[in-house]
Scaffold this active site. Structure first.
Site, PDB file in Angstrom:
ATOM      1  CB  SER A 290      -2.088   7.811   2.268  1.00  0.00           C
ATOM      2  OG  SER A 290      -3.150   7.424   1.403  1.00  0.00           O
TER       3      SER A 290
ATOM      4  CG  HIS B 146       0.427   8.990   6.071  1.00  0.00           C
ATOM      5  ND1 HIS B 146       1.135   9.411   4.967  1.00  0.00           N
ATOM      6  CD2 HIS B 146      -0.065   7.760   5.758  1.00  0.00           C
ATOM      7  CE1 HIS B 146       1.058   8.485   4.031  1.00  0.00           C
ATOM      8  NE2 HIS B 146       0.338   7.477   4.491  1.00  0.00           N
TER       9      HIS B 146
ATOM     10  CD  GLU C  49       3.930  12.094   5.202  1.00  0.00           C
ATOM     11  OE1 GLU C  49       4.622  12.616   4.317  1.00  0.00           O
ATOM     12  OE2 GLU C  49       2.795  11.602   4.989  1.00  0.00           O
TER      13      GLU C  49
ATOM     14  CG  ASN D  96       2.197   9.647  -0.868  1.00  0.00           C
ATOM     15  OD1 ASN D  96       2.971   8.768  -1.233  1.00  0.00           O
ATOM     16  ND2 ASN D  96       1.166   9.396  -0.082  1.00  0.00           N
TER      17      ASN D  96
END
Length: 506
Positions: free
Chosen positions: A121, A142, A154, A192
């Site tokens: 991550s 991910h 992802e 993120n």
């Protein structure tokens, strides 16, 4: 590299590994699960059996589906048994040296055409692959927790990753029922990274004493439609997780002001006020249930003989909405160039505070109350007086805008209110990501909606709200505060000047 992906190895029988296994076996892939801890993979099998049985009970899948899915799962006790795999996904601890060592070990086991994927991550795919003999087959894949429900993955291209692998894993994601989003190997990837703006700007607003925790959460949920307020979200995630991520992204981008963390979360981390897990964070919790904090209003709505309002707006849609509202309330709008001494001066401003608005318009700050028109006016009205605004004017404005089934909140002076600041930062950061070609616009929008639950993708949100409004907020805050975190993205500026959609990409 063009082989079909039928045999998938998963290393790590934790919550992420089990989630990846579930969607893979349900899509009829043959999955080989390995965990270095003895019996961990066998326990994962039992957990999956329980999970799938519940889906049968809820009529989500049939008994035949359950049996077929479990037949697709093979528990392996020796990592050497992964030699058969077309793809191996590691979902182990987030430590670079351990992941690097595993990738080197796998290279000696699997075929040269086998794809090696990391569910990291936060770590660089390029760095994970750095010690591999074939770094071109190492890729990021991910997923998000819980994997079966979070329908986005992802697909991360390291510096050496073969583009064909990105195509293959994107197609595999679709077959497993997930939306693939392609991204460059950059800190935070898409989700993120894009999520940094929401919490960090809310923390800055709180640190400036613009509004309370409860007021900020309420405004952002009611006005902009976020499912959770930023402080509710920080409490849910836990500051032991959130603060290090904020600090990591900030440092990975070499102290870029957009990502600047806040001393508040550092202090709370030291003081063990981490959120739900410790019973107290921004809110207190009893048996995991949030204890509401009552909003104590600084002013009360009182009936006043307010007959006229001098109205200043910057956009036609705001003028129409406010004019209609005032007329329906029986309030006369003073159309003269300057207000009378008894008028409530109502300003629908963008980016500046009440003081600067009053100076810009050349009006008496003692009569000024600003109103935020950026979000959902029917659900939430945010009012902002100046330091000199007469209490009777604030009370009159409260009386005017208080309505059943809506919230009216008076905040302290702030450049750009609450909703304006937060949304402008969300949109601007996503525009910067598009400018840097971290991902295409379509994938940025999809990733944020699916991964963060925002009501709109961040770039499309700018078009929905009005890109000119977003730009004005940023330009004014930037020029007044001189804080580089608010500088408008070139992507945003050019599309405003050319009157193009923010989604326009070439």
């Amino acid at each position: 590299m063009d082989r079909l992906i039928n045999n998938i190895g998963v290393i790590g029988a934790g919550i992420m590994g089990i989630g990846i296994v579930q969607i893979a076996i349900q899509s009829n892939r043959q999955v080989y699960l390995y965990d270095a801890q003895q019996d961990a993979a066998k326990k994962a099998y039992d957990k999956l059996n329980t999970t799938l049985s519940r889906l049968v009970e809820k009529n989500k899948i049939s008994q035949t589906d359950l049996e077929q899915s479990l037949a697709n799962l093979h528990i392996v006790e020796n990592i050497q048994e992964l030699h058969i795999c077309d793809l191996v996904i590691e979902a182990i601890i987030e430590k670079l040296d351990i992941k690097q060592s595993l990738m080197k070990q796998l290279e000696a086991i699997v075929r040269p055409e086998c794809i090696l994927a990391s569910n990291t991550s936060s770590l660089s795919i390029t760095e994970i692959a750095a010690q591999c003999q074939q770094p071109d087959r190492v890729v990021g894949y991910h997923f998000f927790n819980p994997v079966p429900l979070m329908k986005v993955v992802e697909v991360i291209q390291g510096l050496h990753t073969n583009t064909k692998i990105i195509d293959q894993l994107s197609e595999l994601a679709r077959k497993m029922g997930h939306r693939p989003v392609r991204t460059k190997d950059t800190p935070g990837f898409i989700i993120n990274h894009a999520g940094r703006a929401y919490g960090t700007e809310a923390l800055k607003i709180l640190s400036e004493n613009v509004a309370s925790v409860t007021e900020i959460d309420l405004i952002l949920k009611k006005s902009l439609g976020f499912k959770m307020g930023p402080f509710e979200l920080l409490d849910l995630t836990g500051l032991d997780v959130s603060h290090p991520v904020m600090l990591s992204i900030y440092n990975q981008y070499y102290q870029e002001p957009r990502y600047r963390p806040n001393v508040l979360t550092q202090q709370m981390l030291i003081g063990k006020k981490l959120g739900r897990k410790t019973g107290e964070g921004f809110y207190k919790y009893i048996d995991q249930a949030k204890q509401e904090i009552a909003i104590i209003p600084k002013y009360s709505a009182h009936r006043h003989d307010l007959k006229t309002v001098w109205l200043s707006t910057e956009f036609d849609d705001d003028h129409k909405k406010l004019s209609t509202y005032l007329t329906q309330k029986g309030i006369q709008i003073n159309l003269n160039a300057q207000p009378n001494n008894e008028d409530l001066i109502l300003i629908a401003n963008y980016g500046d505070d009440a003081t600067h608005s009053a100076q810009r318009l050349g009006v008496n700050p003692e009569q000024v109350v600003c109103i935020d028109m950026l979000g959902n006016f029917e659900q939430c009205r945010t009012l902002m007086p100046s330091l000199l605004t007469q209490p009777k004017m604030i009370e009159a404005a409260l009386d005017l805008f208080n309505q059943p089934n809506s919230e009216t909140i008076v905040i302290e002076e702030s450049l750009g209110f609450v909703s304006q600041r937060v949304l402008a930062m969300v949109v601007n950061l996503a525009c910067d990501m598009a400018q840097q070609k971290i991902a295409i616009v379509e994938d940025i929008n999809a990733a944020v909606k699916l991964g963060l639950g925002y009501p709109f993708g961040p770039i499309e949100w700018g078009d929905v709200i009005g890109k000119e409004k977003i730009l004005k907020v940023l330009e004014r805050i930037s020029s007044i505060s001189h804080d580089p975190r608010y500088r408008p993205s070139p992507w945003l500026q050019r599309r405003c000047k050319l009157n193009l959609s923010l989604n326009y990409q070439r």
